[in-house]
Design a protein around this motif. Sequence first.
Motif, PDB file in Angstrom:
ATOM      1  N   LEU A 197       0.834  -1.207   0.000  1.00 46.53           N
ATOM      2  CA  LEU A 197       0.000   0.000   0.000  1.00 46.53           C
ATOM      3  C   LEU A 197       0.869   1.256   0.000  1.00 46.53           C
ATOM      4  CD1 LEU A 197      -2.879  -0.922   2.493  1.00 46.53           C
ATOM      5  CD2 LEU A 197      -3.060  -0.548   0.022  1.00 46.53           C
ATOM      6  N   GLY A 198       1.928   1.248   0.812  1.00 47.79           N
ATOM      7  CA  GLY A 198       2.839   2.389   0.827  1.00 47.79           C
ATOM      8  C   GLY A 198       3.490   2.611  -0.527  1.00 47.79           C
ATOM      9  N   PHE A 199       3.933   1.510  -1.154  1.00 49.46           N
ATOM     10  CA  PHE A 199       4.547   1.606  -2.475  1.00 49.46           C
ATOM     11  C   PHE A 199       3.525   2.084  -3.505  1.00 49.46           C
ATOM     12  CE2 PHE A 199       5.913  -0.104  -6.567  1.00 49.46           C
ATOM     13  CZ  PHE A 199       7.234   0.317  -6.605  1.00 49.46           C
ATOM     14  N   ALA A 200       2.278   1.610  -3.382  1.00 49.21           N
ATOM     15  CA  ALA A 200       1.230   1.992  -4.338  1.00 49.21           C
ATOM     16  C   ALA A 200       0.937   3.489  -4.268  1.00 49.21           C
ATOM     17  CB  ALA A 200      -0.043   1.190  -4.063  1.00 49.21           C
ATOM     18  N   VAL A 201       0.998   4.059  -3.069  1.00 50.08           N
ATOM     19  CA  VAL A 201       0.758   5.499  -2.931  1.00 50.08           C
ATOM     20  C   VAL A 201       1.761   6.288  -3.767  1.00 50.08           C
ATOM     21  CG1 VAL A 201       0.869   7.431  -1.313  1.00 50.08           C
ATOM     22  CG2 VAL A 201      -0.353   5.355  -0.675  1.00 50.08           C
TER      23      VAL A 201
END
Length: 319
Positions: free
Chosen positions: A307-311
């Motif tokens: 999720l952090g990478f997707a942001v």
Amino acid sequence: MLHSNPSNFPFTQSQTNLIVFKLVCILTVIILSILGGIIPVKLREVHYERFLPFLNCFAGGLFVGAGFLHMIPNAQKDVSFFLSSLSESPLRTYPFASLGVVSGLLLTFFIERLLMAAVQPQTKKSNRGSGSHQHGHGSYVRLPNPVSINQQGPESAARWGHRPGAVERPVLPYLMAIVFSLHSFIAGTAFGIQASFNQAIILMIVLVGHKLMEAIACSVVFVKANVARGNFMRVFVVYTAMMPLGIVVGGICGQLMQNQEPHYFLVQGVLESVAAGTFVYVSLLGILVFEFDTLDKLPHKMTAVLLGFAVMAVIAIWF
């Protein structure tokens, strides 16, 4: 009545706007750092510390995305501008950006190893004296997990105002604070030297977007180790000041080099690539390795990282 003469003013309007923008970024970074330091303490006090590992993993994903999807490509663009000014030089195809990334990785790694070498004899002596034994990979000093920390005794109950527990010689929190401070200073310098308003906006999004999570990640380690509140606050003041200091240093360097455009872009690109290297190291070996040391709730942690990478991946569509 006095009238100002624009020709006597040392900065153009665009330069003045950029300086104001950087000052706003400094203030924002300070506020986010303070919030990031407070949040884990408050979560621990209300017994919501089970969320801290997932916040840490989310921050790790943000760092990886910031390094690979934003900072390294921007550094490559700046370095390419410098290389295009070289006509008949063997350096025309030199991988300056890659050199900067590896330099940031190795610099952070060497500093961490030197710090570990300095504290390792003391830690071993402390362990022999207490009859305890710590397991780890290589020369890392592993701290107990939060459950074992909270079951050790009442010595540190008054330090944070939560369940009792204490860790003998908590080396890891101070080590991570030094690594994070180094990373913050380099990243701040890379932002401060920016002369392009558009690139400054992109880098500010990256810095502000991860600063809160980085501060939380740094604070989490101190909370888990039950470091005395006074020591935590002193270390965190230094950590909070490092990125603003880097922004100021970068801004001064930018002003000194503003008339040397090709070389200016080389310095800017190399600084940004070095900062990207510290991002990658801190995320993978400073945060994620620490959180994935246990297999507890592994799918949830992986999801938080993604999720952090997707942001950062979504932000890369526009910036």
